[in-house]
Design a protein around this motif. Structure first.
Motif, PDB file in Angstrom:
ATOM      1  N   ALA A   1      48.663  34.791  42.877  1.00 45.18           N
ATOM      2  CA  ALA A   1      47.897  35.829  42.194  1.00 45.18           C
ATOM      3  C   ALA A   1      46.501  35.896  42.796  1.00 45.18           C
ATOM      4  O   ALA A   1      45.945  34.887  43.213  1.00 45.18           O
ATOM      5  CB  ALA A   1      47.810  35.525  40.702  1.00 45.18           C
ATOM      6  N   ARG A   2      45.953  37.102  42.828  1.00 47.40           N
ATOM      7  CA  ARG A   2      44.638  37.316  43.413  1.00 47.40           C
ATOM      8  C   ARG A   2      43.667  37.831  42.369  1.00 47.40           C
ATOM      9  O   ARG A   2      44.057  38.537  41.439  1.00 47.40           O
ATOM     10  CB  ARG A   2      44.761  38.295  44.576  1.00 47.40           C
ATOM     11  N   LEU A   3      42.397  37.492  42.574  1.00 46.12           N
ATOM     12  CA  LEU A   3      41.327  37.834  41.642  1.00 46.12           C
ATOM     13  C   LEU A   3      40.346  38.814  42.256  1.00 46.12           C
ATOM     14  O   LEU A   3      40.130  38.797  43.471  1.00 46.12           O
ATOM     15  CB  LEU A   3      40.512  36.584  41.291  1.00 46.12           C
ATOM     16  N   VAL A   4      39.727  39.615  41.402  1.00 42.41           N
ATOM     17  CA  VAL A   4      38.583  40.433  41.776  1.00 42.41           C
ATOM     18  C   VAL A   4      37.545  40.282  40.672  1.00 42.41           C
ATOM     19  O   VAL A   4      37.896  40.152  39.494  1.00 42.41           O
ATOM     20  CB  VAL A   4      38.978  41.920  41.986  1.00 42.41           C
ATOM     21  N   THR A   5      36.277  40.260  41.063  1.00 40.18           N
ATOM     22  CA  THR A   5      35.197  40.214  40.088  1.00 40.18           C
ATOM     23  C   THR A   5      34.354  41.474  40.197  1.00 40.18           C
ATOM     24  O   THR A   5      34.208  42.035  41.280  1.00 40.18           O
ATOM     25  CB  THR A   5      34.282  38.985  40.302  1.00 40.18           C
TER      26      THR A   5
ATOM     27  N   VAL B   1      34.964  26.857  46.944  1.00 44.14           N
ATOM     28  CA  VAL B   1      36.241  26.140  47.101  1.00 44.14           C
ATOM     29  C   VAL B   1      36.886  26.551  48.420  1.00 44.14           C
ATOM     30  O   VAL B   1      37.113  27.738  48.662  1.00 44.14           O
ATOM     31  CB  VAL B   1      37.186  26.461  45.922  1.00 44.14           C
ATOM     32  N   ALA B   2      37.194  25.569  49.246  1.00 43.87           N
ATOM     33  CA  ALA B   2      37.902  25.846  50.500  1.00 43.87           C
ATOM     34  C   ALA B   2      39.263  26.468  50.179  1.00 43.87           C
ATOM     35  O   ALA B   2      39.950  26.041  49.251  1.00 43.87           O
ATOM     36  CB  ALA B   2      38.100  24.557  51.295  1.00 43.87           C
ATOM     37  N   GLY B   3      39.609  27.497  50.909  1.00 45.02           N
ATOM     38  CA  GLY B   3      40.879  28.189  50.675  1.00 45.02           C
ATOM     39  C   GLY B   3      40.813  29.268  49.620  1.00 45.02           C
ATOM     40  O   GLY B   3      41.831  29.894  49.304  1.00 45.02           O
ATOM     41  N   SER B   4      39.634  29.518  49.079  1.00 47.28           N
ATOM     42  CA  SER B   4      39.503  30.530  48.021  1.00 47.28           C
ATOM     43  C   SER B   4      39.800  31.936  48.524  1.00 47.28           C
ATOM     44  O   SER B   4      40.115  32.823  47.728  1.00 47.28           O
ATOM     45  CB  SER B   4      38.116  30.480  47.387  1.00 47.28           C
ATOM     46  N   SER B   5      39.754  32.141  49.837  1.00 44.15           N
ATOM     47  CA  SER B   5      40.033  33.481  50.376  1.00 44.15           C
ATOM     48  C   SER B   5      41.479  33.906  50.125  1.00 44.15           C
ATOM     49  O   SER B   5      41.791  35.091  50.174  1.00 44.15           O
ATOM     50  CB  SER B   5      39.729  33.539  51.875  1.00 44.15           C
ATOM     51  N   LEU B   6      42.343  32.952  49.823  1.00 44.82           N
ATOM     52  CA  LEU B   6      43.730  33.286  49.483  1.00 44.82           C
ATOM     53  C   LEU B   6      43.848  33.795  48.050  1.00 44.82           C
ATOM     54  O   LEU B   6      44.885  34.339  47.673  1.00 44.82           O
ATOM     55  CB  LEU B   6      44.637  32.072  49.681  1.00 44.82           C
ATOM     56  N   VAL B   7      42.788  33.626  47.261  1.00 45.74           N
ATOM     57  CA  VAL B   7      42.819  33.987  45.842  1.00 45.74           C
ATOM     58  C   VAL B   7      41.785  35.068  45.506  1.00 45.74           C
ATOM     59  O   VAL B   7      42.118  36.051  44.851  1.00 45.74           O
ATOM     60  CB  VAL B   7      42.600  32.741  44.959  1.00 45.74           C
TER      61      VAL B   7
ATOM     62  N   ALA C   1      36.510  25.261  39.213  1.00 44.90           N
ATOM     63  CA  ALA C   1      36.835  26.368  40.119  1.00 44.90           C
ATOM     64  C   ALA C   1      37.959  25.975  41.067  1.00 44.90           C
ATOM     65  O   ALA C   1      38.852  26.781  41.347  1.00 44.90           O
ATOM     66  CB  ALA C   1      35.590  26.797  40.903  1.00 44.90           C
ATOM     67  N   SER C   2      37.954  24.736  41.547  1.00 45.50           N
ATOM     68  CA  SER C   2      39.014  24.250  42.444  1.00 45.50           C
ATOM     69  C   SER C   2      40.370  24.268  41.762  1.00 45.50           C
ATOM     70  O   SER C   2      41.371  24.703  42.350  1.00 45.50           O
ATOM     71  CB  SER C   2      38.705  22.826  42.923  1.00 45.50           C
ATOM     72  N   VAL C   3      40.400  23.803  40.524  1.00 50.81           N
ATOM     73  CA  VAL C   3      41.648  23.796  39.753  1.00 50.81           C
ATOM     74  C   VAL C   3      42.118  25.233  39.515  1.00 50.81           C
ATOM     75  O   VAL C   3      43.307  25.544  39.637  1.00 50.81           O
ATOM     76  CB  VAL C   3      41.465  23.027  38.426  1.00 50.81           C
ATOM     77  N   LEU C   4      41.189  26.112  39.196  1.00 53.78           N
ATOM     78  CA  LEU C   4      41.507  27.520  38.962  1.00 53.78           C
ATOM     79  C   LEU C   4      42.078  28.162  40.229  1.00 53.78           C
ATOM     80  O   LEU C   4      43.112  28.837  40.175  1.00 53.78           O
ATOM     81  CB  LEU C   4      40.251  28.266  38.503  1.00 53.78           C
TER      82      LEU C   4
END
Length: 166
Positions: A23-27, A43-49, A11-14
């Motif tokens: 690029a941003r993701l939605v689930t 993952v820290a910083g995931s809010s940017l993605v 997940a960190s690498v992703l």
């Protein structure tokens, strides 16, 4: 930590790869109940993605939140290719993301039918401006937790695959 170290590392690498591409993701999750979004937010910083995550467990939620047509659900069932595709497309349309991943399946122990056994999971994946992809997995009756874990693991793989499209 909720998830094993190997999944969190993936997940960190992703997250880093999506961040690099801006690029941003939605689930849009049904049978996984938000586990993919939960993994990404380990993952820290995931809010940017991770732009947002929808948990649309009921048919009403799929229709009301994602705009999935009730006729589609009635005709094919919530656990189907057309609904997984519509969930992904609806998530993308109802977010500011570039890539949407949707998951709908039968985790068990109940809810199965002869044509939709426990362990059947449909994924929808769409990147903005691209055709929606569908992936079907049949994990078998591994138990509810294991079916969901397998779906989360595969979801990471599909999001990795989607990197080629953004």
């Amino acid at each position: 930590m909720m998830f094993d170290a190997a999944l969190v590392t993936r997940a960190s690498v992703l997250i880093a790869a999506y961040r690099e591409r801006q690029a941003r993701l939605v689930t849009a999750e049904s049978c996984t109940g938000g586990l993919v979004a939960a993994l990404l937010t380990e993952v820290a910083g995931s809010s940017l993605v991770l732009e947002r995550g929808f948990v649309t467990y009921s048919n009403e939620a799929k229709a009301e939140i994602l705009g999935v047509d009730f006729n589609l659900i009635s005709a094919h069932g919530a656990v189907s290719e057309p609904v997984a595709r519509a969930m992904a497309e609806g998530a993308l349309a109802h977010s500011r993301a570039d890539v949407a991943l949707a998951i709908t399946g039968v985790a068990g122990p109940g809810g199965a039918t002869p044509t939709k056994p426990v362990g059947l999971v449909h994924f929808g994946l769409v990147a903005a401006g691209r055709a929606t992809r569908h992936i079907e997995r049949r994990y078998g009756d591994l138990g509810r937790s294991e079916v969901r874990r397998c779906a989360v693991e595969d979801a990471l793989g599909f999001l990795e695959m989607a990197l080629e499209k953004v």
